[in-house]
Design a protein around this motif. Structure first.
Motif, PDB file in Angstrom:
ATOM      1  N   LEU A 184       0.832  -1.207   0.000  1.00 58.64           N
ATOM      2  CA  LEU A 184       0.000   0.000   0.000  1.00 58.64           C
ATOM      3  C   LEU A 184       0.866   1.256   0.000  1.00 58.64           C
ATOM      4  N   LEU A 185       1.949   1.226   0.754  1.00 61.88           N
ATOM      5  CA  LEU A 185       2.828   2.392   0.831  1.00 61.88           C
ATOM      6  C   LEU A 185       3.449   2.717  -0.527  1.00 61.88           C
ATOM      7  N   SER A 186       3.822   1.696  -1.277  1.00 62.05           N
ATOM      8  CA  SER A 186       4.530   1.928  -2.538  1.00 62.05           C
ATOM      9  C   SER A 186       3.618   2.010  -3.761  1.00 62.05           C
ATOM     10  N   GLU A 187       2.421   1.405  -3.685  1.00 62.80           N
ATOM     11  CA  GLU A 187       1.614   1.256  -4.896  1.00 62.80           C
ATOM     12  C   GLU A 187       0.264   1.961  -4.885  1.00 62.80           C
ATOM     13  N   SER A 188      -0.179   2.507  -3.755  1.00 63.37           N
ATOM     14  CA  SER A 188      -1.543   3.058  -3.680  1.00 63.37           C
ATOM     15  C   SER A 188      -1.784   4.177  -4.692  1.00 63.37           C
ATOM     16  N   ILE A 189      -0.827   5.068  -4.854  1.00 63.96           N
ATOM     17  CA  ILE A 189      -1.022   6.210  -5.755  1.00 63.96           C
ATOM     18  C   ILE A 189      -1.231   5.724  -7.189  1.00 63.96           C
ATOM     19  N   ALA A 227      -8.565   5.074 -11.985  1.00 64.47           N
ATOM     20  CA  ALA A 227      -9.149   6.420 -12.097  1.00 64.47           C
ATOM     21  C   ALA A 227     -10.147   6.651 -10.973  1.00 64.47           C
ATOM     22  N   CYS A 228      -9.765   6.242  -9.769  1.00 63.21           N
ATOM     23  CA  CYS A 228     -10.659   6.344  -8.620  1.00 63.21           C
ATOM     24  C   CYS A 228      -9.826   6.325  -7.347  1.00 63.21           C
ATOM     25  N   SER A 229     -10.156   7.203  -6.414  1.00 60.13           N
ATOM     26  CA  SER A 229      -9.490   7.195  -5.113  1.00 60.13           C
ATOM     27  C   SER A 229     -10.491   7.001  -3.981  1.00 60.13           C
TER      28      SER A 229
END
Length: 217
Positions: free
Chosen positions: A60-65, A72-74
């Protein structure tokens, strides 16, 4: 014939919320874990490891962005966990039980938490989910590959590969067809790119720990 398996991991409630969000998104869009690994510019196992609860916080730390860009959704699936006033935030076990038959995977998620309930609280997320196995239509597969190959050849002829392009960037260039029945999956792009590699037109390199496709110099 049914095949049963399970996996588990320890995590904080916030990490579970994000893990569930990405899992739910993948099921809704119909991509495979290998599709996600490819779009992230990683080996096939990378996203599947995350989905199987391996080193979830690190992923999650490295790939969430990039994951949010890919979808195309946060927006995160709303959930509110019950906690006694004296309780702090602690890691708890999450277990996923999987039953596979000829047409589907059935997932049952078991948690070490319960959810807050009430009029002003979000509804508890579904913890029993299903994933259909893909039905391959050979004609549509062929049409998809022809579409992607044509787009890639156009990009190649315009020198778009000279500086190197990521899987995700290339997918944005090929995914829209204007035809409702023709859906482009990441696997179509992957297959076409590896055909171009076999033809000696492009090579794959690792840039910033992600695969990058560039023309042969």
């Amino acid at each position: 014939m049914m095949i049963k398996s399970s996996y588990s991991g320890m995590m904080y409630s916030h990490d579970f919320q994000l893990w569930y969000t990405y899992f739910n998104r993948r099921l809704k869009i119909g991509w495979s874990p290998q599709d996600l690994s490819f779009l992230l510019g990683k080996p096939d196992h990378a996203y599947l490891d995350f989905e199987k609860l391996f080193e979830v916080p690190k992923f999650l730390l490295s790939e969430s962005i990039l994951m949010d860009r890919i979808y195309a959704c946060s927006e995160v699936v709303p959930m509110e966990f019950f906690r006694e006033p004296y309780e702090g935030s602690t890691e708890r076990i999450v277990r996923v039980k999987v039953v596979e038959d000829e047409v589907k995977w059935y997932y049952k998620i078991e948690l070490g938490w319960t959810f807050q309930r009430g009029k002003d609280k979000p509804a508890a997320p579904l913890l029993s989910l299903e994933e259909w196995k893909p039905e391959i239509n050979l004609l549509l597969e062929s049409d998809a590959m022809i579409h992607v190959r044509s787009r890639l050849e156009g990009l190649f002829s315009r020198g778009e590969f000279e500086e190197g392009r990521s899987s995700w960037e290339l997918f944005q260039n090929v995914r829209h067809t204007g035809l409702s029945k023709l859906i482009i999956y990441p696997r179509h792009l992957k297959n076409c790119l590896y055909q171009m590699i076999q033809q000696g037109k492009i090579v794959v390199r690792i840039v910033d720990d992600r695969y990058c496709f560039s023309s042969v110099k």
